[in-house]
Design an enzyme around this catalytic site. Structure first.
Site, PDB file in Angstrom:
ATOM      1  N   ASP A   1       4.258   8.199  -1.291  1.00 34.71           N
ATOM      2  CA  ASP A   1       5.221   7.888  -0.002  1.00 34.71           C
ATOM      3  C   ASP A   1       6.459   8.386  -0.026  1.00 34.71           C
ATOM      4  O   ASP A   1       7.155   8.575  -1.317  1.00 34.71           O
ATOM      5  CB  ASP A   1       5.297   6.289  -0.279  1.00 34.71           C
ATOM      6  CG  ASP A   1       6.185   5.539   1.035  1.00 34.71           C
ATOM      7  OD1 ASP A   1       5.817   5.928   1.907  1.00 34.71           O
ATOM      8  OD2 ASP A   1       6.878   4.876   0.447  1.00 34.71           O
TER       9      ASP A   1
ATOM     10  N   GLU B   1       0.246   2.516  -2.934  1.00 41.68           N
ATOM     11  CA  GLU B   1       1.444   3.481  -2.711  1.00 41.68           C
ATOM     12  C   GLU B   1       2.242   3.824  -3.984  1.00 41.68           C
ATOM     13  O   GLU B   1       2.746   2.767  -4.462  1.00 41.68           O
ATOM     14  CB  GLU B   1       2.194   2.639  -1.466  1.00 41.68           C
ATOM     15  CG  GLU B   1       3.644   3.215  -1.258  1.00 41.68           C
ATOM     16  CD  GLU B   1       4.148   2.475  -0.237  1.00 41.68           C
ATOM     17  OE1 GLU B   1       4.108   2.218   1.056  1.00 41.68           O
ATOM     18  OE2 GLU B   1       5.374   1.654  -0.909  1.00 41.68           O
TER      19      GLU B   1
ATOM     20  N   ARG C   1       2.950  -0.689  38.315  1.00 39.22           N
ATOM     21  CA  ARG C   1       3.856  -0.445  36.967  1.00 39.22           C
ATOM     22  C   ARG C   1       2.896  -0.599  35.683  1.00 39.22           C
ATOM     23  O   ARG C   1       2.849   0.160  34.648  1.00 39.22           O
ATOM     24  CB  ARG C   1       4.815  -1.150  37.112  1.00 39.22           C
ATOM     25  CG  ARG C   1       6.005  -1.023  35.869  1.00 39.22           C
ATOM     26  CD  ARG C   1       6.103   0.270  35.555  1.00 39.22           C
ATOM     27  NE  ARG C   1       6.442   1.297  36.220  1.00 39.22           N
ATOM     28  CZ  ARG C   1       6.501   2.783  36.194  1.00 39.22           C
ATOM     29  NH1 ARG C   1       5.845   3.117  35.179  1.00 39.22           N
ATOM     30  NH2 ARG C   1       6.822   3.388  37.049  1.00 39.22           N
TER      31      ARG C   1
ATOM     32  N   LYS D   1       2.914   0.737  12.081  1.00 41.93           N
ATOM     33  CA  LYS D   1       4.196   0.865  12.749  1.00 41.93           C
ATOM     34  C   LYS D   1       3.681   0.959  14.404  1.00 41.93           C
ATOM     35  O   LYS D   1       4.299   1.875  15.090  1.00 41.93           O
ATOM     36  CB  LYS D   1       4.853   2.029  12.423  1.00 41.93           C
ATOM     37  CG  LYS D   1       5.368   1.784  11.068  1.00 41.93           C
ATOM     38  CD  LYS D   1       6.045   2.830  10.336  1.00 41.93           C
ATOM     39  CE  LYS D   1       6.604   2.849   8.838  1.00 41.93           C
ATOM     40  NZ  LYS D   1       7.387   3.998   8.508  1.00 41.93           N
TER      41      LYS D   1
ATOM     42  N   LYS E   1       1.427  -1.911  -2.205  1.00 39.41           N
ATOM     43  CA  LYS E   1       2.784  -1.207  -1.798  1.00 39.41           C
ATOM     44  C   LYS E   1       3.822  -1.644  -3.126  1.00 39.41           C
ATOM     45  O   LYS E   1       3.687  -2.158  -3.955  1.00 39.41           O
ATOM     46  CB  LYS E   1       3.233  -1.614  -0.428  1.00 39.41           C
ATOM     47  CG  LYS E   1       2.382  -1.358   0.534  1.00 39.41           C
ATOM     48  CD  LYS E   1       2.470  -1.618   1.992  1.00 39.41           C
ATOM     49  CE  LYS E   1       3.783  -0.809   2.631  1.00 39.41           C
ATOM     50  NZ  LYS E   1       3.416   0.484   2.895  1.00 39.41           N
TER      51      LYS E   1
END
Length: 301
Positions: free
Chosen positions: A220, A199, A100, A137, A169
């Site tokens: 963005d 950003e 697995r 992310k 940002k």
């Protein structure tokens, strides 16, 4: 296979931790059912078409439990349904115990690599020079594997960590007061080896960032029309060639070509690492050996 010596020590430890997470105090089913001394050969097959990633990690999972890889396809290669990806052999209990964890690495990483390859193909069909990049992310603890899969799919990894480059940002700007002031503060202190990305949320802020000396401007959550407007403002100001322009936010396979057509340099997408569907694989024991002879996998030991 090259063995786990070819992988960074922290990656070996991550795979070891993944095995420990799954094993707990031991595989009670195999302990109860599988005879001592049983030796197995198993094949992992692709159940879908895609780009293969996670082979090194899967091989390592088996190796850490005392198995060995007989053959394996290379990471980054294309696979079709039914195709054998790898064959392993070892103590039957160990083969089953690693199954697995090995499949999880293959499924997640191949899914990301496949989604990346698809988006790269869609984007470059209309803009051959554009780069498709990932974001931060990623699943906690899986950053290395997620980013490696993006690279295997032909994408750009973007920042691996917060120390890779300066990325100013919206919350940085909210604290400092303006795009220009944030860039000024960064430029004064940052090493010449680090680029400064900003950003922005409007075409006008894109122009402000470029005028302030940003190396990269991230648009963005812009629509394709807003991206074109920002590029026009930069072009009119004679700044388009001085900055890398990146589009980011809500970009997926179904709209990536629309953004690529605008002429941006980079398209970054969180979809690659947080929403790409896993690629399906399965493992089957194809041969077992016990008491000095080979039998079919279906024959009772």
């Amino acid at each position: 296979m090259r063995g786990h010596a070819a992988l960074p020590p922290h990656v070996v430890e991550k795979v070891r931790e993944a095995l420990a997470e799954d094993l707990g105090l031991g595989d009670i089913t195999s302990e109860l059912v599988v005879p001592e001394g049983a030796w197995a050969v198993a094949e992992i097959r692709a159940k879908e078409e895609g780009v293969l990633a996670g082979v090194e990690e899967a091989c390592l999972a088996f190796e850490l439990l005392g198995c060995r890889t007989l053959e394996a396809k290379r990471d980054g290669s294309r696979v079709k349904p039914g195709e054998v990806v790898m064959r392993v052999e070892g103590p039957a209990k160990a083969v089953l115990a690693a199954e697995r964890t090995a499949l999880n690495f293959l499924m997640r990483m191949s899914g990301i690599a496949t989604a990346t390859a698809e988006m790269v193909e869609l984007a470059r069909a209309v803009n051959p020079r554009v780069r498709v990049a990932a974001t931060r992310k990623t699943a906690p603890g899986m950053r290395y594997f997620d980013k490696k899969a993006v690279a295997l799919g032909g994408g750009d990894t973007h920042r691996l960590r917060l120390d890779d480059c300066v990325l100013i940002k919206d919350n940085h700007i909210a604290i400092v007061g303006s795009v220009a002031e944030a860039v000024r503060r960064a430029r004064e202190a940052v090493s010449f080896t680090k680029k400064i990305e900003v950003e922005v949320s409007t075409p006008e802020e894109a122009l402000e960032a470029a005028r302030a000396g940003a190396d990269i401007v991230m648009l963005d959550n812009f629509s394709p029309e807003e991206v074109r407007r920002a590029l026009e403002l930069l072009e009119d100001a004679g700044l388009r060639s001085k900055v890398v322009v990146e589009a980011s936010g809500r970009i997926r396979p179904e709209n990536v070509a629309d953004y690529a057509r605008t002429g941006v340099d980079v398209i970054s997408s969180g979809y690659l690492t947080h929403s790409a569907p896993a690629l399906d694989f399965s493992m089957d024991v194809v041969n077992v050996r016990s008491m000095g002879h080979d039998t079919g996998a279906q024959e009772a030991l």
